[in-house]
Design an enzyme around this catalytic site. Structure first.
Site, mmCIF file in Angstrom:
data_model
loop_
_atom_site.group_PDB
_atom_site.id
_atom_site.type_symbol
_atom_site.label_atom_id
_atom_site.label_comp_id
_atom_site.label_asym_id
_atom_site.label_seq_id
_atom_site.Cartn_x
_atom_site.Cartn_y
_atom_site.Cartn_z
ATOM 1 N N GLU A 191 2.506 -1.837 -2.052
ATOM 2 C CA GLU A 191 3.139 -3.115 -2.381
ATOM 3 C C GLU A 191 4.363 -2.919 -3.275
ATOM 4 O O GLU A 191 4.770 -3.827 -4.005
ATOM 5 C CB GLU A 191 2.124 -4.035 -3.071
ATOM 6 C CG GLU A 191 1.618 -3.549 -4.417
ATOM 7 C CD GLU A 191 0.428 -2.602 -4.325
ATOM 8 O OE1 GLU A 191 -0.264 -2.434 -5.334
ATOM 9 O OE2 GLU A 191 0.184 -2.028 -3.235
ATOM 10 N N ASN A 237 -6.063 -8.724 -1.527
ATOM 11 C CA ASN A 237 -6.799 -7.998 -0.487
ATOM 12 C C ASN A 237 -8.303 -8.235 -0.601
ATOM 13 O O ASN A 237 -8.999 -8.427 0.401
ATOM 14 C CB ASN A 237 -6.512 -6.501 -0.577
ATOM 15 C CG ASN A 237 -5.248 -6.115 0.172
ATOM 16 O OD1 ASN A 237 -4.787 -6.848 1.041
ATOM 17 N ND2 ASN A 237 -4.693 -4.969 -0.163
ATOM 18 N N ASP A 283 -0.976 -8.120 4.004
ATOM 19 C CA ASP A 283 0.231 -7.806 4.779
ATOM 20 C C ASP A 283 1.202 -8.978 4.773
ATOM 21 O O ASP A 283 2.426 -8.789 4.697
ATOM 22 C CB ASP A 283 -0.140 -7.456 6.220
ATOM 23 C CG ASP A 283 -0.813 -6.099 6.340
ATOM 24 O OD1 ASP A 283 -0.756 -5.330 5.359
ATOM 25 O OD2 ASP A 283 -1.381 -5.805 7.409
ATOM 26 N N HIS A 285 -7.080 -7.684 4.243
ATOM 27 C CA HIS A 285 -5.835 -6.909 4.350
ATOM 28 C C HIS A 285 -4.760 -7.623 5.160
ATOM 29 O O HIS A 285 -3.567 -7.406 4.937
ATOM 30 C CB HIS A 285 -6.136 -5.542 4.972
ATOM 31 C CG HIS A 285 -6.907 -4.646 4.052
ATOM 32 N ND1 HIS A 285 -6.318 -3.989 2.992
ATOM 33 C CD2 HIS A 285 -8.225 -4.317 4.020
ATOM 34 C CE1 HIS A 285 -7.231 -3.277 2.348
ATOM 35 N NE2 HIS A 285 -8.404 -3.462 2.952
#
Length: 352
Positions: A244, A208, A217, A213
């Site tokens: 996660e 990240n 994802d 982000h």
């Protein structure tokens, strides 16, 4: 006197027909002539008396094309004795060109014994308002049926959204706990083992921080696909537990078998290269996995089983990541499997 009584009966009949909105007609079955026309019906359709006499001779010429065969069959069925009365509903074309709904009711008269009569007598009456209401109701019912179908689809979609994680499509935490509680009860009832894996993506914050982000994802979805691919349809439960972290519930699976599943999953994720940028950047992915197994009589519920597997996960993280650690949730005193020595390379099953 007899003639006067006949005239009185005729007046009575005319009054009754008028009050009921009925138009009397009569056909001679021997000659085929119409001995009494449905005059009021033609007038209602907008035809004058002269037009009725001179122009409107063939009644079938006024029937809606879709109704002619129905009317002919209804007449034939009665004339051949198939039906005790002649009944039919149909549309007639008015002088202005509009279609108006009417109905006929009649039967053969003048029969004696087994001899069929020679006159077909009946009445015609307007049913247009009723048919319009029926059509309107049918349309409303059709609309309601369609709306109900759409509502059912919407409810199904909402249920799926409520039950699944929006990013990965896996079961969400709430669904996991509900389904897991049911599996726990089955385990207690039948005495079969129930195992659970908790997998967490290693060093996820770094992805990240470095790539954003959206890249994170993509990594989460890639690992989710690997987890889902190992699912036994109708048996296992695969869920995103949060962030996660993923949970896989393995019914009818003992500790050693669960360890094999976990190690196989770890190795498969280890081979992943996930594209995280528009320029084709890729990152390698690994997971740490905690394993716990529940046996009948352990005295724990499903939530405690999840907690034990989660603790095993943190032991796997502490051991250097990209490893599998197992805690046996057997009724005997719990045993924590030995961690690898600090000098050992990470990766593999932490076993006793």
């Amino acid at each position: 006197m007899a003639m006067g009584e006949a005239d009185l009966n005729k007046e009575r009949l005319e009054l009754a027909l008028e009050a009921a909105g009925l138009d009397l007609w009569e056909n001679d079955l021997i000659t085929g002539n119409v001995t009494r026309k449905a005059t009021k019906t033609f007038e209602e359709l907008g035809f004058s008396e002269d037009e009725i006499v001179s122009g409107v001779q063939d009644i079938y010429g006024l029937f809606h094309p879709d109704d002619i065969d129905t009317v002919r069959k209804a007449v034939a069925d009665h004339l051949t004795g198939v039906t005790p009365q002649y009944r039919c509903e149909f549309r007639l074309r008015s002088k202005s060109g509009e279609w108006v709904w009417f109905a006929n009711y009649g039967r053969i008269m003048d029969g004696h014994g087994e001899t069929r009569g020679k006159r077909l007598i009946g009445v015609t009456f307007n049913i247009h308002d009723r048919k319009c209401r029926e059509t309107e109701i049918a349309q409303i019912n059709q609309q309601l049926t369609e709306q109900n179908r759409l509502l059912q689809q919407l409810n199904a979609s909402l249920e799926q959204l409520a039950a699944n994680d929006s990013l990965t499509g896996l079961s969400n935490r709430r669904t996991l706990m509900e389904l897991g509680a049911k599996e726990y009860k089955r385990t207690e009832r039948f005495g079969h083992p129930l195992s659970l894996l908790v997998a967490d993506i290693d060093l996820f914050k770094t992805v990240n921080d470095l790539y954003g982000h959206l890249a994170g994802d993509r990594v989460i979805c890639a690992v989710a696909q690997v987890c889902a691919a190992r699912k036994r349809s109708g048996v296992d439960i695969v869920a995103r537990f949060g962030g996660e972290e993923f949970v896989i519930v393995l019914p009818e699976t003992d500790g050693p078998s669960a360890l094999q599943v976990a190690e196989s999953l770890r190795r498969e994720v280890e081979t992943l290269l996930v594209c995280v940028g528009d320029e084709g950047q890729e990152v390698a992915v690994t997971v740490s996995i905690g394993v716990a197994t529940l046996h009948k009589g352990s005295g724990m519920d499903f939530e405690e089983l999840v907690n034990r597997a989660d603790k095993a996960l943190y032991r796997a993280k502490e051991s250097g990541r990209n490893t599998v650690h197992c805690v046996d949730a057997h009724p005997a005193p719990a045993r924590v499997h030995v961690l690898p020595n600090p000098g050992e390379a990470p990766g593999g099953v932490v076993a006793a």
